[in-house]
Design a protein around this motif. Structure first.
Motif, PDB file in Angstrom:
ATOM      1  N   SER A 150      -9.824  11.394  -7.489  1.00 52.42           N
ATOM      2  CA  SER A 150      -9.247  11.098  -8.813  1.00 52.42           C
ATOM      3  C   SER A 150      -9.026   9.600  -9.015  1.00 52.42           C
ATOM      4  O   SER A 150      -8.945   9.144 -10.153  1.00 52.42           O
ATOM      5  CB  SER A 150      -7.936  11.863  -9.005  1.00 52.42           C
ATOM      6  N   GLN A 151      -8.922   8.854  -7.930  1.00 57.99           N
ATOM      7  CA  GLN A 151      -8.628   7.426  -8.039  1.00 57.99           C
ATOM      8  C   GLN A 151      -9.835   6.518  -7.804  1.00 57.99           C
ATOM      9  O   GLN A 151      -9.712   5.301  -7.878  1.00 57.99           O
ATOM     10  CB  GLN A 151      -7.507   7.048  -7.070  1.00 57.99           C
ATOM     11  N   ARG A 152     -10.971   7.116  -7.496  1.00 58.96           N
ATOM     12  CA  ARG A 152     -12.171   6.329  -7.211  1.00 58.96           C
ATOM     13  C   ARG A 152     -13.300   6.756  -8.129  1.00 58.96           C
ATOM     14  O   ARG A 152     -13.398   7.917  -8.508  1.00 58.96           O
ATOM     15  CB  ARG A 152     -12.643   6.575  -5.768  1.00 58.96           C
ATOM     16  N   TRP A 162      -2.333   0.014  -5.200  1.00 58.78           N
ATOM     17  CA  TRP A 162      -3.371   1.051  -5.268  1.00 58.78           C
ATOM     18  C   TRP A 162      -4.109   1.155  -3.936  1.00 58.78           C
ATOM     19  O   TRP A 162      -4.255   2.239  -3.382  1.00 58.78           O
ATOM     20  CB  TRP A 162      -4.346   0.716  -6.399  1.00 58.78           C
ATOM     21  N   THR A 168      -6.902  13.434  -4.294  1.00 62.38           N
ATOM     22  CA  THR A 168      -6.297  12.132  -4.595  1.00 62.38           C
ATOM     23  C   THR A 168      -7.346  11.028  -4.595  1.00 62.38           C
ATOM     24  O   THR A 168      -7.425  10.231  -5.529  1.00 62.38           O
ATOM     25  CB  THR A 168      -5.179  11.798  -3.587  1.00 62.38           C
ATOM     26  N   LEU A 201      -3.928   4.317  -1.081  1.00 63.68           N
ATOM     27  CA  LEU A 201      -5.086   5.045  -0.556  1.00 63.68           C
ATOM     28  C   LEU A 201      -5.194   4.887   0.963  1.00 63.68           C
ATOM     29  O   LEU A 201      -5.545   5.832   1.673  1.00 63.68           O
ATOM     30  CB  LEU A 201      -6.375   4.570  -1.237  1.00 63.68           C
TER      31      LEU A 201
END
Length: 113
Positions: A83-85, A98, A80, A102
Protein backbone atom coordinates in the motif's frame (compact mmCIF):
# COMPACT_ATOMS: atom_id res chain seq x y z
CA UNK A 1 6.79 -25.81 20.73
CA UNK A 2 3.41 -24.51 19.64
CA UNK A 3 1.48 -26.47 17.09
CA UNK A 4 1.75 -24.95 13.64
CA UNK A 5 -1.84 -25.02 12.44
CA UNK A 6 -1.61 -22.21 9.92
CA UNK A 7 -2.22 -22.83 6.27
CA UNK A 8 0.15 -20.47 4.55
CA UNK A 9 -0.15 -20.18 0.82
CA UNK A 10 2.95 -20.35 -1.36
CA UNK A 11 1.98 -16.92 -2.68
CA UNK A 12 2.02 -15.30 0.77
CA UNK A 13 5.30 -17.00 1.65
CA UNK A 14 6.93 -15.73 -1.56
CA UNK A 15 5.39 -12.26 -1.32
CA UNK A 16 6.51 -11.84 2.30
CA UNK A 17 10.06 -12.84 1.44
CA UNK A 18 10.00 -10.44 -1.51
CA UNK A 19 8.78 -7.35 0.37
CA UNK A 20 10.97 -8.06 3.40
CA UNK A 21 14.19 -7.15 1.64
CA UNK A 22 16.33 -6.73 4.74
CA UNK A 23 18.25 -9.70 6.07
CA UNK A 24 17.67 -10.87 9.64
CA UNK A 25 20.96 -9.29 10.63
CA UNK A 26 20.12 -5.97 8.97
CA UNK A 27 16.71 -5.89 10.60
CA UNK A 28 18.10 -6.76 14.04
CA UNK A 29 20.74 -4.05 13.74
CA UNK A 30 18.16 -1.52 12.57
CA UNK A 31 15.73 -2.33 15.40
CA UNK A 32 18.54 -2.09 17.95
CA UNK A 33 19.82 1.20 16.54
CA UNK A 34 16.37 2.76 16.20
CA UNK A 35 15.50 1.80 19.79
CA UNK A 36 18.69 3.20 21.29
CA UNK A 37 18.16 6.46 23.11
CA UNK A 38 20.31 8.99 24.91
CA UNK A 39 19.34 7.74 28.35
CA UNK A 40 18.25 4.18 27.80
CA UNK A 41 18.96 1.31 25.50
CA UNK A 42 16.63 -1.66 25.30
CA UNK A 43 17.77 -5.25 25.33
CA UNK A 44 18.39 -6.58 21.81
CA UNK A 45 15.46 -9.01 21.93
CA UNK A 46 13.15 -6.16 23.04
CA UNK A 47 14.41 -3.50 20.63
CA UNK A 48 12.10 -1.89 18.13
CA UNK A 49 8.36 -2.14 17.61
CA UNK A 50 6.60 -5.43 18.33
CA UNK A 51 5.78 -6.05 14.67
CA UNK A 52 9.45 -5.64 13.71
CA UNK A 53 10.45 -8.20 16.32
CA UNK A 54 7.73 -10.54 15.00
CA UNK A 55 9.08 -10.17 11.44
CA UNK A 56 12.51 -11.05 12.77
CA UNK A 57 11.10 -14.17 14.46
CA UNK A 58 9.29 -15.21 11.29
CA UNK A 59 12.47 -14.85 9.23
CA UNK A 60 14.05 -17.41 11.53
CA UNK A 61 11.28 -19.98 11.05
CA UNK A 62 10.66 -22.68 8.52
CA UNK A 63 7.43 -22.53 6.60
CA UNK A 64 6.11 -25.60 8.40
CA UNK A 65 6.69 -23.97 11.80
CA UNK A 66 4.45 -20.94 11.18
CA UNK A 67 1.35 -20.45 13.29
CA UNK A 68 -1.82 -18.49 12.64
CA UNK A 69 -0.38 -15.38 14.31
CA UNK A 70 2.68 -15.57 12.07
CA UNK A 71 0.52 -15.76 8.95
CA UNK A 72 -1.48 -12.74 10.14
CA UNK A 73 1.72 -10.73 10.66
CA UNK A 74 3.02 -11.78 7.25
CA UNK A 75 -0.22 -10.64 5.60
CA UNK A 76 -0.11 -7.33 7.46
CA UNK A 77 3.49 -6.68 6.40
CA UNK A 78 2.78 -7.49 2.75
CA UNK A 79 -0.35 -5.28 2.76
CA UNK A 80 1.51 -2.41 4.41
CA UNK A 81 4.45 -2.47 2.02
CA UNK A 82 2.26 -2.88 -1.07
CA UNK A 83 0.00 0.00 0.00
CA UNK A 84 2.95 2.34 0.56
CA UNK A 85 5.06 1.46 -2.48
CA UNK A 86 4.45 1.75 -6.23
CA UNK A 87 3.77 -1.49 -8.07
CA UNK A 88 7.25 -1.63 -9.64
CA UNK A 89 8.93 -1.55 -6.18
CA UNK A 90 11.91 0.29 -7.67
CA UNK A 91 14.23 1.79 -5.03
CA UNK A 92 13.10 5.29 -4.11
CA UNK A 93 13.83 7.94 -1.56
CA UNK A 94 11.07 9.34 0.57
CA UNK A 95 10.56 11.03 3.88
CA UNK A 96 12.59 9.83 6.83
CA UNK A 97 9.55 8.78 8.89
CA UNK A 98 8.12 6.86 5.92
CA UNK A 99 11.39 5.02 5.28
CA UNK A 100 11.97 4.24 8.93
CA UNK A 101 8.40 2.99 9.32
CA UNK A 102 8.94 0.53 6.48
CA UNK A 103 12.35 -0.47 7.81
CA UNK A 104 10.70 -1.30 11.14
CA UNK A 105 8.90 -4.14 9.32
CA UNK A 106 11.91 -5.29 7.30
CA UNK A 107 11.52 -3.30 4.09
CA UNK A 108 14.14 -0.76 3.04
CA UNK A 109 12.70 1.29 0.16
CA UNK A 110 16.20 2.28 -0.95
CA UNK A 111 17.20 -1.33 -1.45
CA UNK A 112 16.29 -3.31 -4.57
CA UNK A 113 13.63 -5.93 -4.03
Amino acid sequence: MAEASAQITPELWDEFHTVVNMTSRELQEWLSTAAAGERTETLPDQAGPAIGRRVLEILGKRRTDLGDDDVAVMSRVVDTVRSQRPADMEPQAGGTDWRHGLMNIGHDPLKPV
